[in-house]
Design an enzyme around this catalytic site. Structure first.
Site, PDB file in Angstrom:
ATOM      1  N   HIS A 106       0.876  -1.180   0.000  1.00  0.00           N
ATOM      2  CA  HIS A 106       0.000   0.000   0.000  1.00  0.00           C
ATOM      3  C   HIS A 106       0.906   1.220   0.000  1.00  0.00           C
ATOM      4  O   HIS A 106       1.620   1.466   0.972  1.00  0.00           O
ATOM      5  CB  HIS A 106      -0.922   0.004   1.212  1.00  0.00           C
ATOM      6  N   ASP A 156      -7.509   1.738   2.221  1.00  0.00           N
ATOM      7  CA  ASP A 156      -7.399   2.527   3.454  1.00  0.00           C
ATOM      8  C   ASP A 156      -8.192   3.819   3.361  1.00  0.00           C
ATOM      9  O   ASP A 156      -7.936   4.766   4.091  1.00  0.00           O
ATOM     10  CB  ASP A 156      -5.919   2.838   3.733  1.00  0.00           C
ATOM     11  N   HIS A 202      -5.611  10.054   0.690  1.00  0.00           N
ATOM     12  CA  HIS A 202      -6.151  10.411   1.998  1.00  0.00           C
ATOM     13  C   HIS A 202      -5.119  11.098   2.888  1.00  0.00           C
ATOM     14  O   HIS A 202      -5.478  12.008   3.643  1.00  0.00           O
ATOM     15  CB  HIS A 202      -6.739   9.183   2.708  1.00  0.00           C
TER      16      HIS A 202
END
Length: 917
Positions: free
Chosen positions: A20, A132, A358
């Protein structure tokens, strides 16, 4: 339900290699970038060796390829080989974006560009990947379906309860890690929740003893939640290097568990295996938004909506400029013969979207990250502004202004353009050159200045295309320097006499324009002025609303249509904040401060026939910061809900300057607040009590007006119940309602205070990142001056049919104005290329498809009922067709008459119409 139904065949452990990749977070971008280069270098070496290392998922975002090849362009062929062979899975996104803080169109462009970039190498993986993301919007299933994706993998927003609910902690939501997710329009996808997170198969041991301990726990954890024997294990985590010895670790697992199948898998194979054995009847159906609304409320990360508010404002400006101004203007200009700058749009969108992950747009990174974001916002905006300037000039030059020639030689035409999806009336300003002298003409600078100063500005007035005199305020800006950049010559500098004209543009068509001219007339004079909008210095009133300002700076607003009066509006609230960039935490026992008992300094700023504005000033003494205990607790990594810090006894003066404005034809009251922030560790909100009896409220989200409960779920323990918004939040009953529109203020709360007060967060100041360590972020205190904007829009109880939501959307979008000259043209002085009528549909975008040259228009249905759309166009076309967000042409739409087409739009449907030319 019997557990034997879960395992129709021997269980299989699907181990998927991935990383990620937050491009920036607790380290600046380039430090993460260096680690990415090393990761991919090592991964390519391993893939080159043999076929035992089966595949790797590049985190669903093609920007990883860009970032890597920026430094390692010589390895493009190696990447291409493994992508072609299906061992590197790429896309479908350009970047993994936050859901609630990015616009619907930004998400569409993200998917479009991700697909385009993927297709340069092969095919994008059809995986709805949100590992996420801090909660997911309700329209995600429809967006996935329109992208040819039938699934969504995510880690937040839903809480699993496990097989037979045996691990339930008293909440909602899904019996298993597999579920059916249904959007408001009825679209359904298979949802896969990373119930044990997207690192539940990370760092698999090769050593047998260690592997035995590892798999005993991991298999048990996965079995708690899985509805089938197909168990998913994600081999990777944040910035995790690839586990290159995974094939050896899998061989160890096979020896330890001969009755299980262990495979180095990938998402497509895992999905097929699950779907082959899954019983859909056993799965929970979860509908709408996934906001972790059925948790204790402490871990939702919702207050990233108010961390570093300046970033949210810059993002909104960038999104609006691209999708609501530059793209429709460029489409309009293309119809007139100008090339559509696809390459510039892609570059500008990519640059903007690099701020959309994010950890970036949420404002929850170290300070260096957010400094770089400001530069990206500027870069994207500068490209968009250049496209706007080129396009609007092209359009203005095509407008037939020859009718103004009747006023003589000193005629200065100008064109007002409305790029919203609704007819619009409002106040506009434009700076125009009353006269110019180019330096090439050979006059000295002194003589040039003298000539410009001698220009006579008297005896002039503004007229529309029918010759009507328009009330206009002229401000002489004096001598100014300017320059042209011709396409075929060197730059052309000039000196000019510049003026600013401010006036009310009336009934400018949706996606259309209206021409005016500043002319000299012998009998020029002010038209008969309508009655003033101001009574004394405290009462503002037009045909729709009346506003009375009180001594403390609050005001009362009366809505003439509904008969409702709203009181105590515009009070400011201040509390301490001992949380972090992720989550707000008020000190225990603290009473909020407000301006309710504070005397304000009030004066009239503007009083014209078309607009009135009043200035309200507060000097507010508030605590300077948190006390010293906060620093101690931060250093000790005390979990933020458990902190005991209070506010300091030292104080500073917080200066607030509020300007409220009312336009003659306005439906709402405009509010601009300037905050000179000298305090730390605190939050400022504006309070708008509605006194409306309602159990739910409506809020603008991505392609949706979502309905949310005012009272939180029973398991919600956090005293704060702040939530995300985009353009507005609304509380209504059967006869009245109040919509609060905002620009880049993404956090609100409906207070459970007996008055259903809407609280809008204007500023939040904190000093640390939070999460897994101590990362000081002094710049997140947001010291200095901040300017925020809102609009209060009262209505008769239905935000759609009353036009309140349309007004809130228009509040986001600037007017476009352009000076031109007297000329013939193909476009009438009042013109729009498109016409449609529908109260329920919100217009979203107009752009051009790069491959086909087709124009694409998009709307979404704000209501939960079907509605009809009839579109008419004066642009020559072959036919209309309905398409998906990926703009892949389907069958032509029927047409009852030339230049028009009609179709029915389903509840909450996102509809895109193509025009083949």
């Amino acid at each position: 339900m019997d557990s034997s139904n879960k395992s129709i065949k021997p269980q299989t452990a699907h181990i998927i290699s991935h990383t990620h990749w937050d491009r920036e977070w607790y380290l600046p971008y380039e430090k993460h970038h260096v680690r990415l280069i090393k990761l991919v270098d090592e991964l390519l070496d391993r893939l080159d060796e043999d076929g035992e290392f089966k595949s790797f998922y590049l985190d669903g975002q093609t920007i990883i390829l860009e970032d890597y090849l920026q430094v390692r362009p010589e390895n493009q062929d190696r990447l291409q080989k493994h992508i072609t062979e299906g061992r590197l899975l790429i896309g479908p996104w350009y970047i993994l974006q936050d859901a609630f803080l990015t616009s619907g169109e930004a998400n569409v462009r993200n998917m479009q560009i991700g697909h385009q970039d993927s297709k340069r190498y092969g095919e994008p993986s059809k995986i709805g990947y949100f590992p996420d993301t801090f909660g997911l919007v309700g329209q995600t299933p429809q967006l996935m379906k329109q992208s040819g994706i039938n699934n969504a993998f995510f880690g937040r927003g839903v809480k699993p309860t496990g097989f037979n609910n045996t691990v339930s902690d008293g909440g909602y939501e899904s019996s298993f890690s597999e579920l059916i997710w249904e959007g408001p329009d009825g679209s359904k996808v298979l949802g896969i929740l990373f119930a044990n997170w997207y690192s539940n198969g990370n760092e698999v041991p090769v050593n047998e003893a260690e592997a035995k301990e590892f798999w005993e726990k991991k298999l048990a954890d996965a079995r708690k939640f899985a509805s089938t024997g197909e168990l998913l294990f994600m081999n990777g985590c944040d910035h995790q290097p690839a586990q290159l010895d995974l094939p050896e670790a899998i061989e160890t697992a096979k020896r330890l568990y001969p009755d299980m199948e262990f495979i180095h898998s990938n998402f497509p194979d895992y999905l097929k295996a699950v779907e082959d054995v899954m019983d859909h009847n056993n799965l929970s159906t979860v509908k709408g938004e996934l906001r972790s609304q059925h948790t204790d409320g402490w871990g939702t990360l919702v207050n990233t909506a108010s961390a570093r508010v300046y970033l949210k404002q810059m993002n909104q400006e960038g999104q609006v400029l691209l999708e609501k101004v530059a793209e429709p203007l460029a489409s309009f200009a293309h119809v007139l013969g100008k090339d559509y700058p696809h390459h510039l749009f892609t570059y500008a969108w990519k640059t903007l979207m690099q701020n959309h992950p994010h950890d970036s747009i949420c404002g929850c990174s170290v300070d260096e990250v957010h400094r770089e974001m400001v530069t990206r916002f500027d870069k994207s905006r500068h490209v968009a502004e250049t496209i706007v300037d080129d396009s609007k000039r092209m359009i203005a030059e095509a407008v037939n202004t020859s009718g103004f020639a009747a006023y003589g030689e000193e005629v200065l035409p100008l064109v007002v353009m409305n790029m919203t999806g609704w007819r619009r009336t409002g106040t506009v300003s434009i700076e125009i050159d009353a006269a110019r002298l180019y330096l090439r003409e050979g006059f000295s600078l002194e003589e040039t200045a003298s000539r410009m100063k001698d220009i006579d500005l008297n005896g002039r007035e503004l007229v529309d295309d029918q010759g009507n005199t328009i009330t206009c305020q002229m401000e002489d800006l004096g001598l100014q320097f300017g320059y042209d950049l011709p396409d075929d010559k060197f730059r052309q500098p000039y000196m000019c006499r510049r003026v600013r004209l401010t006036f009310e543009a009336v009934q400018v068509p949706a996606l259309g324009l209206r021409a005016y001219a500043w002319v000299r007339r012998a009998n020029a004079g002010l038209p008969i002025a309508p009655e003033s909008l101001l009574q004394g210095d405290r009462v503002l009133e037009n045909e729709a609303i009346k506003v009375v300002i009180h001594d403390n700076g609050s005001f009362t607003l009366s809505d003439k249509a509904s008969g409702m009066t709203y009181r105590d509006l515009g009070v400011y609230e201040n509390t301490g904040d001992i949380g972090n960039e992720y989550m707000y935490k008020q000190p225990e026992g603290e009473q909020a401060l407000t301006t309710k008992g504070l005397q304000a300094n009030i004066c009239v700023l503007e009083n014209t026939p078309y607009r009135v504005s009043v200035e309200i000033k507060h000097d507010w003494e508030i605590p300077a910061s948190a006390d010293n205990k906060l620093d101690e607790e931060q250093r000790a990594l005390v979990y933020y809900p458990e902190r005991k810090a209070q506010r300091s006894s030292d104080t500073v003066i917080l200066k607030l300057r509020t300007v409220i404005g009312l336009e003659r034809g306005g439906k709402g009251l405009h509010i601009e607040t300037t905050i000179d922030n000298k305090a730390k560790d605190h939050r400022i909100r504006a309070l708008f009590p509605t006194d409306l009896n309602a159990a739910t409220h409506h809020v603008d989200s991505m392609f949706e007006v979502a309905e949310r409960n005012i009272e939180p779920a029973t398991e919600w323990m956090n005293p704060s119940n702040t939530q995300h918004q985009q353009a507005f939040v609304d509380i209504s009953n059967e006869t009245a309602g109040l919509t609060v529109a905002n620009f880049g203020l993404n956090e609100y709360e409906v207070l459970r205070d007996g008055r259903n007060t809407i609280a809008i967060t204007l500023l939040r100041s904190v000093g640390e990142l939070g999460d897994w360590g101590l990362f000081p972020t002094p710049e997140a205190q947001c010291l200095g001056e901040h300017v925020v904007r809102m609009e209060l829009i009262p209505h008769t109880g239905d935000g759609i049919t009353s036009g309140a939501f349309a007004e809130a959307y228009q509040f986001q979008i600037p007017w476009v104005v352009c000076q031109t000259d007297v000329h013939e043209g193909a476009i009438a002085p009042v013109y729009t290329p498109f016409e449609w009528e529908s109260q329920e549909l919100a217009f979203s975008s107009l752009k051009m498809n790069e491959q086909t040259g087709d124009l694409l228009l998009r709307w979404y249905n704000m209501s939960q009922q079907s509605t009809d759309l009839t579109i008419r166009s004066t642009i020559p076309q072959k036919y209309f067709y309905k398409t998906s967000i990926l703009e892949e042409e389907s069958h032509p739409l029927s047409s009852e008459e030339k230049g028009s087409s009609a179709l029915q739009i389903g509840p909450c449907e996102i509809v895109t119409i193509g025009i083949r030319r």
